[in-house]
Design an enzyme around this catalytic site. Structure first.
Site, PDB file in Angstrom:
ATOM      1  N   GLU A 290      69.339  41.870 -53.424  1.00  0.00           N
ATOM      2  CA  GLU A 290      67.934  42.469 -53.334  1.00  0.00           C
ATOM      3  C   GLU A 290      68.123  44.047 -52.542  1.00  0.00           C
ATOM      4  OE1 GLU A 290      65.009  39.882 -52.068  1.00  0.00           O
ATOM      5  OE2 GLU A 290      65.126  38.598 -53.947  1.00  0.00           O
TER       6      GLU A 290
ATOM      7  N   GLU B 174      67.454  33.415 -57.916  1.00  0.00           N
ATOM      8  CA  GLU B 174      66.823  32.652 -57.189  1.00  0.00           C
ATOM      9  C   GLU B 174      65.346  32.603 -57.934  1.00  0.00           C
ATOM     10  OE1 GLU B 174      65.732  34.702 -53.419  1.00  0.00           O
ATOM     11  OE2 GLU B 174      68.049  35.231 -52.986  1.00  0.00           O
TER      12      GLU B 174
END
Ligand code: FCB
Length: 467
Positions: free
Chosen positions: A189, A373
């Site tokens: 991320e 995720e």
């Protein structure tokens, strides 16, 4: 034992498809080569921050700063996974999870001069070897936000040199761990590292300037691009990629201004990262949103950043409903009467499906995708030894259906990792927000498998038994 699920799974399996989780018979999730696993990250679970030569990271510094993390929580102990890793691996394998996504703590494995720290390295060697013995597919993230503090002291991701230090770190890791890693992700991320870390200060190192955010992003992506060929050279058999969080932005009204606002939201959350990686250029609309924030880009950088990848990891959690802010940006307009999680995030599975299908249209060279995720926080309690996390079961079922929908629309999606294997240190929200499919009692470190994990295990067992 807290992680013994066999009795429950056996009893439940007589009811076959009738439980609230198991995907319908026509779901692609039944394909045996669709990898189903769980994810964690080093600082969120390991603890042992001062052991075996680990150096401080920016998250040690940040969480020790009053007011930065809810209730003053830190990752100093977390799930004590550094000492309990064997039982945790047994638990993961006992649930039948086929993949495990973990991250390496950079400050545990290298000293400030760039020399290896053997004790730290040995921890990951033992862990990865055990996972391979248990036949678990290993996804290793090199950077899940715990930058060594000594690098932050020299400017962190605002310093171009950090990208080169990252490539050195990737070199060491892939030389040491080759053969035990099925897939390497360079960064987790980068949006969060760049924007939350340097753009609004919600995360470590806590700086708040949009110009910093775009420069930090450029150096993060450069780090990825420099590391990828290094990983390829040292560990040719593994897959290499990156993990990006993606956000769905929807327009509050059908007005042109609100639709533009939703577009800019997705430019800021998605195209800012995916365009440089997959098109070799930053989206110009980003600089309409944040005028004058163009990063310093040197000749050749964009070619380095857009090096081909074997997979793209996607993390998805919620959508944001937005309207025009009346100027050149957007503002959030939270919807009333929608389902939300303990984080306040809206449950919106269609966002995942729609974004994935959209990316396939936008990026000709979209690599195969893993959902690295997805999950939700709830205020889970152990009652009579059990945790009935009803909302999570329904959340997971609906998001897996969205993944199936994207696969059926032609997107190449090869796996899905639950966030998270167990409750852990949820960054600025500390330990209050419980994302695990396994409950952790932080007083005793006792793990209790939640109902959601039991149902995932039951499904995996049924899938495995199929001929
Ligand atoms: C993601 C992070 C992960 C976890 C989840 C809830 O942004 O990658 O570490 O905190 O959110």
């Amino acid at each position: 034992m807290a992680n013994d699920t066999s009795a429950v799974s056996d009893a439940a399996s007589h009811h076959s498809l009738s439980d609230p989780f198991t995907p319908p018979a026509d779901s692609s999730l039944w394909r045996k080569n669709f990898l189903l696993g769980a994810a964690t990250a080093s600082y969120q679970i390991e603890g042992a921050v001062n052991e075996d030569g680990r150096l401080p990271s920016i998250w040690d510094t940040f969480s020790a700063t009053p007011g930065k993390v809810l209730a003053g929580d830190t990752g100093a102990v977390a799930c004590d996974h550094y000492h309990r890793w064997e039982a945790d691996v047994d638990m993961l394998a006992g649930l039948g999870l086929e993949g495990y996504r973990l991250s390496i703590a950079w400050p545990r494995v290298m000293d400030a001069a760039g020399a290896p720290n053997r004790k730290g390295l040995d921890f990951y060697k033992r862990l990865l070897n055990r996972l391979k013995e248990k036949d678990v597919t290993t996804f290793v993230t090199l950077y899940h936000w715990d930058l060594p503090q000594h690098l932050e002291d020299r400017g962190g991701w605002l310093n171009r040199d950090t990208a080169h230090r990252f490539a050195d770190y990737a070199d060491l890791m892939s030389r040491e761990l080759a053969g035990t890693v099925d897939a390497w992700a360079t960064l987790n991320e980068p949006w969060c590292s760049a924007y939350l870390g340097y753009g609004n200060g919600h995360h470590a190192p806590g700086l708040a300037n949009e110009r910093f955010a775009t420069q930090a992003m450029h150096h993060l992506l450069l780090a990825h691009g420099l590391a990828l060929p290094v990983l390829r050279g040292n560990d040719p058999a593994s897959q290499k990629g990156i993990v990006a969080n993606i956000g769905r932005g929807t327009a509050n009204t059908d007005s042109a201004a609100d639709r533009r606002a939703a577009h800019l939201f997705e430019v800021q959350h998605n195209a800012w990262i995916l365009d440089p990686l997959l098109k070799g250029a930053y989206p110009q609309d980003l600089f309409e949103l944040w005028p004058g924030t163009e990063p310093l880009v040197l000749d050749g950088d964009m070619q380095t950043i857009s090096v081909p990848m074997d997979f793209l990891g996607i993390n998805y959690y919620f959508r944001t409903n937005v309207a025009s802010d009346g100027a050149h940006g957007f503002r959030d307009v939270p919807l009333e009467g929608v389902e939300r999680t303990q984080m306040g995030w809206e449950v919106y599975p269609d966002g995942l499906r729609d974004l994935l299908i959209g990316f396939k249209g936008t990026y000709r060279n979209l690599p195969p995708i893993y959902i690295t995720e997805n999950g939700m926080a709830s205020d889970d309690k152990v009652i009579d030894g059990r945790v009935d996390d009803t909302q999570r079961i329904s959340f997971l079922k609906r998001h897996l259906a969205a993944v199936d929908g994207a696969i059926k629309a032609g997107v190449d999606i090869r796996g899905y990792f639950l966030w998270s294997l167990m409750d852990n240190f949820e960054w600025a929200f500390g330990y209050e927000r419980r994302f695990g499919v396994v409950h952790v009692d932080y007083g005793t470190q006792k793990r209790t498998v939640k109902r959601s994990a039991e149902l995932v295990a039951k499904f995996l067992k049924e899938r495995k038994a199929r001929v």
